[in-house]
Motif scaffolding. Structure first.
Motif, mmCIF file in Angstrom:
data_model
loop_
_atom_site.group_PDB
_atom_site.id
_atom_site.type_symbol
_atom_site.label_atom_id
_atom_site.label_comp_id
_atom_site.label_asym_id
_atom_site.label_seq_id
_atom_site.Cartn_x
_atom_site.Cartn_y
_atom_site.Cartn_z
ATOM 1 N N LYS A 32 0.786 -1.043 -0.050
ATOM 2 C CA LYS A 32 0.008 0.114 0.154
ATOM 3 C C LYS A 32 1.055 1.011 0.011
ATOM 4 C CE LYS A 32 -3.618 -2.662 1.054
ATOM 5 N NZ LYS A 32 -5.002 -2.547 -0.072
ATOM 6 N N VAL A 33 0.325 2.238 -0.656
ATOM 7 C CA VAL A 33 1.302 3.625 -0.651
ATOM 8 C C VAL A 33 0.268 4.758 -0.145
ATOM 9 C CG1 VAL A 33 2.185 5.261 -2.029
ATOM 10 C CG2 VAL A 33 2.769 3.030 -2.521
ATOM 11 N N ILE A 34 0.512 5.453 0.899
ATOM 12 C CA ILE A 34 0.121 6.466 1.295
ATOM 13 C C ILE A 34 0.463 7.957 1.089
ATOM 14 C CG2 ILE A 34 -1.216 7.740 3.351
ATOM 15 C CD1 ILE A 34 -1.545 4.833 4.584
ATOM 16 N N VAL A 35 -0.005 8.614 0.324
ATOM 17 C CA VAL A 35 0.656 9.798 0.007
ATOM 18 C C VAL A 35 0.291 11.099 1.209
ATOM 19 C CG1 VAL A 35 0.891 12.006 -1.395
ATOM 20 C CG2 VAL A 35 0.536 9.592 -2.496
ATOM 21 N N ASN A 36 1.504 11.445 1.701
ATOM 22 C CA ASN A 36 1.200 12.546 3.050
ATOM 23 C C ASN A 36 1.026 13.922 2.358
ATOM 24 O OD1 ASN A 36 1.040 13.714 5.418
ATOM 25 N ND2 ASN A 36 3.183 13.115 6.104
ATOM 26 N N ASN A 37 0.118 14.050 1.963
ATOM 27 C CA ASN A 37 -0.064 15.544 1.563
ATOM 28 C C ASN A 37 -0.694 16.306 2.826
ATOM 29 O OD1 ASN A 37 -0.039 17.674 -0.157
ATOM 30 N ND2 ASN A 37 -1.980 17.211 -1.323
ATOM 31 N N VAL A 38 -1.690 15.920 3.454
ATOM 32 C CA VAL A 38 -2.378 16.384 4.556
ATOM 33 C C VAL A 38 -2.297 15.304 5.776
ATOM 34 C CG1 VAL A 38 -4.500 17.415 5.605
ATOM 35 C CG2 VAL A 38 -3.724 17.909 3.094
ATOM 36 N N VAL A 39 -1.584 15.676 6.844
ATOM 37 C CA VAL A 39 -1.499 14.471 7.974
ATOM 38 C C VAL A 39 -2.752 14.004 8.285
ATOM 39 C CG1 VAL A 39 -0.431 14.523 10.369
ATOM 40 C CG2 VAL A 39 0.607 15.743 8.773
ATOM 41 N N ASP A 40 -3.701 14.671 8.449
ATOM 42 C CA ASP A 40 -4.802 13.934 9.090
ATOM 43 C C ASP A 40 -5.536 12.871 7.964
ATOM 44 O OD1 ASP A 40 -4.970 15.272 11.403
ATOM 45 O OD2 ASP A 40 -6.180 16.926 10.672
ATOM 46 N N ASP A 41 -5.282 13.414 6.685
ATOM 47 C CA ASP A 41 -5.957 12.585 5.690
ATOM 48 C C ASP A 41 -5.101 11.070 5.528
ATOM 49 O OD1 ASP A 41 -7.974 14.396 5.116
ATOM 50 O OD2 ASP A 41 -6.810 15.184 3.550
ATOM 51 N N ALA A 42 -3.727 11.344 5.691
ATOM 52 C CA ALA A 42 -2.750 10.220 5.606
ATOM 53 C C ALA A 42 -3.140 9.342 6.934
ATOM 54 C CB ALA A 42 -1.477 10.829 5.672
ATOM 55 N N ALA A 43 -3.094 10.100 8.075
ATOM 56 C CA ALA A 43 -3.601 9.352 9.411
ATOM 57 C C ALA A 43 -4.710 8.659 9.228
ATOM 58 C CB ALA A 43 -3.536 10.190 10.506
#
Length: 195
Positions: free
Chosen positions: A171-182
């Motif tokens: 899986k890949v999570i793009v950390n653009n906005v911390v809350d969204d990535a979390a």
């Protein structure tokens, strides 16, 4: 350990400056039941560090004996200064209780864990935290102000190599906005452990 009642061990990776620790910290604030694996090390404790909480501190002789006995999921010799490793036993114990377990390690460690976990019959989900762009990663790394320009340049060179390994991950999570990535990370964990 491949029993479907147990979730997979979650291995979290990503380049320096991408915000892995921040994303994971946000998830753990809201979901303290997640267990972040504690590494063993041969380095001396720093002021305020607690054995069994920050690290399992041990002598080089103890560490090497445990390594020879197969008691680690992965190990690393960091610049010849200290050994680090992930003990198998607490990881397995937590997974058997259906407690989500996360390892936050580098890419080489993730590769080692996948291989060793397979030998032990553990299932692993690898998650790569990626920056929105290399330029944004560079901005974050420089903005931390914790390293010299030479150290930053070295980290950015390493980041290029690490980013190239992204296709190896489940899986890949793009950390653009911390809350969204979390939230995305928590959704993976919650699905994996039926929470």
């Amino acid at each position: 350990m491949t029993d479907s009642r147990h979730g997979r061990l979650i291995v979290l990776c990503g380049p320096a400056g991408v915000g892995k620790g921040t994303v994971l910290g946000r998830v753990r604030e809201q979901h303290p039941q997640i267990w972040l694996s504690v590494s063993a090390t041969t380095r001396k404790p720093r002021p305020g560090e607690v054995d069994g909480v920050n690290y399992f501190f041990m002598t080089e002789q103890e560490f090497l004996a445990k390594e020879d006995a197969g008691e680690f999921l992965e190990t690393a010799d960091v610049f010849g200064l200290a050994h680090y490793g992930t003990p198998v036993k607490p990881v397995v114990e937590h997974l058997e209780q259906n407690i989500p377990v996360i390892l936050e390690i580098d890419i080489q460690g993730a590769r080692s864990v996948k291989q060793r976990a397979g030998e032990l019959g553990l299932d692993v989900m690898t998650v790569f935290i990626a920056p929105p762009s290399f330029e944004e990663l560079e901005r974050r790394l420089v903005g931390r102000g914790t390293e010299t320009p030479e150290q930053q340049a070295k980290r950015l060179e390493t980041a290029k190599i690490e980013l190239a390994a992204e296709p190896e991950f489940d899986k890949v999570i793009v950390n653009n906005v911390v809350d969204d990535a979390a939230n995305e990370l928590w959704n993976l964990i919650a699905t994996e452990f039926n929470l």
